[in-house]
Design a protein around this motif. Sequence first.
Motif, PDB file in Angstrom:
ATOM      1  N   MET A 122       7.201 -44.296  -6.164  1.00 27.62           N
ATOM      2  CA  MET A 122       7.227 -44.543  -4.724  1.00 27.62           C
ATOM      3  C   MET A 122       7.776 -45.942  -4.483  1.00 27.62           C
ATOM      4  N   ASP A 123       9.090 -46.052  -4.354  1.00 28.61           N
ATOM      5  CA  ASP A 123       9.712 -47.339  -4.098  1.00 28.61           C
ATOM      6  C   ASP A 123       9.606 -47.670  -2.618  1.00 28.61           C
ATOM      7  N   THR A 124       9.391 -48.930  -2.302  1.00 29.38           N
ATOM      8  CA  THR A 124       9.304 -49.372  -0.918  1.00 29.38           C
ATOM      9  C   THR A 124      10.670 -49.251  -0.254  1.00 29.38           C
ATOM     10  N   GLU A 125      10.728 -48.621   0.917  1.00 33.53           N
ATOM     11  CA  GLU A 125      11.994 -48.510   1.649  1.00 33.53           C
ATOM     12  C   GLU A 125      12.350 -49.866   2.235  1.00 33.53           C
ATOM     13  N   LEU A 126      13.605 -50.272   2.051  1.00 32.37           N
ATOM     14  CA  LEU A 126      14.047 -51.582   2.509  1.00 32.37           C
ATOM     15  C   LEU A 126      15.002 -51.446   3.689  1.00 32.37           C
ATOM     16  N   LEU A 153       2.095 -54.388  -8.435  1.00 36.22           N
ATOM     17  CA  LEU A 153       1.386 -53.414  -9.260  1.00 36.22           C
ATOM     18  C   LEU A 153       2.402 -52.384  -9.738  1.00 36.22           C
ATOM     19  N   VAL A 154       2.474 -52.181 -11.046  1.00 40.02           N
ATOM     20  CA  VAL A 154       3.406 -51.228 -11.631  1.00 40.02           C
ATOM     21  C   VAL A 154       2.616 -50.066 -12.226  1.00 40.02           C
ATOM     22  N   PHE A 155       3.003 -48.858 -11.855  1.00 39.96           N
ATOM     23  CA  PHE A 155       2.326 -47.638 -12.302  1.00 39.96           C
ATOM     24  C   PHE A 155       3.355 -46.795 -13.046  1.00 39.96           C
ATOM     25  N   THR A 156       3.108 -46.567 -14.342  1.00 36.24           N
ATOM     26  CA  THR A 156       4.035 -45.778 -15.159  1.00 36.24           C
ATOM     27  C   THR A 156       3.299 -44.621 -15.816  1.00 36.24           C
ATOM     28  N   ARG A 157       4.089 -43.663 -16.301  1.00 37.97           N
ATOM     29  CA  ARG A 157       3.513 -42.528 -17.015  1.00 37.97           C
ATOM     30  C   ARG A 157       4.470 -42.128 -18.143  1.00 37.97           C
ATOM     31  N   LYS A 158       3.907 -41.843 -19.310  1.00 38.58           N
ATOM     32  CA  LYS A 158       4.701 -41.388 -20.449  1.00 38.58           C
ATOM     33  C   LYS A 158       3.979 -40.233 -21.118  1.00 38.58           C
ATOM     34  N   MET A 159       4.636 -39.091 -21.154  1.00 41.51           N
ATOM     35  CA  MET A 159       4.069 -37.893 -21.784  1.00 41.51           C
ATOM     36  C   MET A 159       2.667 -37.607 -21.258  1.00 41.51           C
ATOM     37  N   PHE A 169      -1.093 -48.956 -16.020  1.00 40.95           N
ATOM     38  CA  PHE A 169      -0.927 -49.853 -14.879  1.00 40.95           C
ATOM     39  C   PHE A 169      -0.741 -51.275 -15.407  1.00 40.95           C
ATOM     40  N   ALA A 170       0.041 -52.051 -14.679  1.00 41.70           N
ATOM     41  CA  ALA A 170       0.257 -53.453 -15.045  1.00 41.70           C
ATOM     42  C   ALA A 170       0.460 -54.265 -13.779  1.00 41.70           C
ATOM     43  N   LEU A 171       0.127 -55.545 -13.841  1.00 41.48           N
ATOM     44  CA  LEU A 171       0.417 -56.495 -12.772  1.00 41.48           C
ATOM     45  C   LEU A 171       1.441 -57.492 -13.304  1.00 41.48           C
ATOM     46  N   ILE A 172       2.521 -57.698 -12.534  1.00 41.95           N
ATOM     47  CA  ILE A 172       3.559 -58.637 -12.950  1.00 41.95           C
ATOM     48  C   ILE A 172       3.930 -59.515 -11.762  1.00 41.95           C
ATOM     49  N   THR A 173       4.490 -60.686 -12.040  1.00 41.04           N
ATOM     50  CA  THR A 173       4.932 -61.547 -10.950  1.00 41.04           C
ATOM     51  C   THR A 173       5.993 -60.814 -10.140  1.00 41.04           C
ATOM     52  N   ALA A 174       6.013 -61.064  -8.845  1.00 44.22           N
ATOM     53  CA  ALA A 174       6.825 -60.266  -7.926  1.00 44.22           C
ATOM     54  C   ALA A 174       8.315 -60.338  -8.230  1.00 44.22           C
ATOM     55  N   SER A 175       8.793 -61.439  -8.762  1.00 43.19           N
ATOM     56  CA  SER A 175      10.227 -61.602  -9.005  1.00 43.19           C
ATOM     57  C   SER A 175      10.668 -61.070 -10.358  1.00 43.19           C
ATOM     58  N   LYS A 186       8.320 -43.103 -17.303  1.00 46.42           N
ATOM     59  CA  LYS A 186       8.690 -42.842 -15.918  1.00 46.42           C
ATOM     60  C   LYS A 186       7.958 -43.817 -14.992  1.00 46.42           C
ATOM     61  N   LEU A 187       8.716 -44.508 -14.151  1.00 52.68           N
ATOM     62  CA  LEU A 187       8.095 -45.383 -13.147  1.00 52.68           C
ATOM     63  C   LEU A 187       7.628 -44.527 -11.983  1.00 52.68           C
ATOM     64  N   ILE A 188       6.328 -44.488 -11.773  1.00 54.13           N
ATOM     65  CA  ILE A 188       5.760 -43.697 -10.677  1.00 54.13           C
ATOM     66  C   ILE A 188       5.763 -44.517  -9.382  1.00 54.13           C
ATOM     67  N   ALA A 189       5.381 -45.787  -9.463  1.00 53.95           N
ATOM     68  CA  ALA A 189       5.331 -46.625  -8.259  1.00 53.95           C
ATOM     69  C   ALA A 189       5.341 -48.089  -8.665  1.00 53.95           C
ATOM     70  N   ARG A 190       5.914 -48.898  -7.791  1.00 45.32           N
ATOM     71  CA  ARG A 190       5.808 -50.356  -7.911  1.00 45.32           C
ATOM     72  C   ARG A 190       5.467 -50.869  -6.519  1.00 45.32           C
ATOM     73  N   LEU A 191       4.260 -51.389  -6.378  1.00 42.51           N
ATOM     74  CA  LEU A 191       3.764 -51.827  -5.076  1.00 42.51           C
ATOM     75  C   LEU A 191       3.653 -53.340  -5.027  1.00 42.51           C
ATOM     76  N   SER A 192       4.091 -53.926  -3.938  1.00 47.31           N
ATOM     77  CA  SER A 192       3.878 -55.352  -3.699  1.00 47.31           C
ATOM     78  C   SER A 192       2.432 -55.552  -3.259  1.00 47.31           C
ATOM     79  N   MET A 193       1.668 -56.309  -4.015  1.00 46.49           N
ATOM     80  CA  MET A 193       0.296 -56.577  -3.622  1.00 46.49           C
ATOM     81  C   MET A 193       0.247 -57.467  -2.383  1.00 46.49           C
TER      82      MET A 193
END
Length: 207
Positions: free
Chosen positions: A1-5, A161-167, A172-178, A188-195
């Motif tokens: 679910m990518d954020t619409e820009l 917040l990064v949400f992935t799935r494999k097999m 889930f992981a938290l990474i710096t926004a940039s 597979k990237l399921i979602a990347r949400l800006s906290m």
Amino acid sequence: MDTELISKKDLLDQMNISYGQLYRWKRKQLIPEEWFIRKSTFTGQETFFPKAQILSRIGKIIAMKDDLSLDEVAGKLSPLLYDLRLRREEIIGRNIVSSMVMDRLGNRADEDGMYSFERMLILFTADKLLQTGEMNLEEGGQLVQTLREHFSKFDGRSCDLVFTRKMGISAFALITASSELYYESKVKLIARLSMTACLEELKMKLA
């Protein structure tokens, strides 16, 4: 679910505002710095914004700016809510988090039965992804645990917040926004949400 820009040009056209107004509101902190997203295009670097959040925010600014000063508008849009604490019934009643998510994932209130702003944000984020149908309740529990353990480590810095799935196995992981993030081919990237965006959306609900 990518954020619409939405591009800066389209934003100015759609909302009938000027470049000067947009950046004056930014300087007054009416629009979060994190919403100004620089991306490479075939014409060079352009600025984009999370569409739903920026359209909602500018609509509110326009509605209030004739009756209030920009400083007063800032106070309305960014109230000091971080110390706010609510009970379960209030969170559900104000449509912040669904009763299902509170029942299944919201069993970590403080001893007095109250939920802190950060705990509300964690449950609000989980509810947001569950509502899309892209995440199940078991994964929701993983998300909540990840945010409980690591969100505070960013100490106010923007993160995603990064949400992935494999097999069939989710992570889930938290990474710096940039940060750019690369995966092996079977992930597979399921979602990347800006906290930050989730936080701003929650603040608008609580205001």
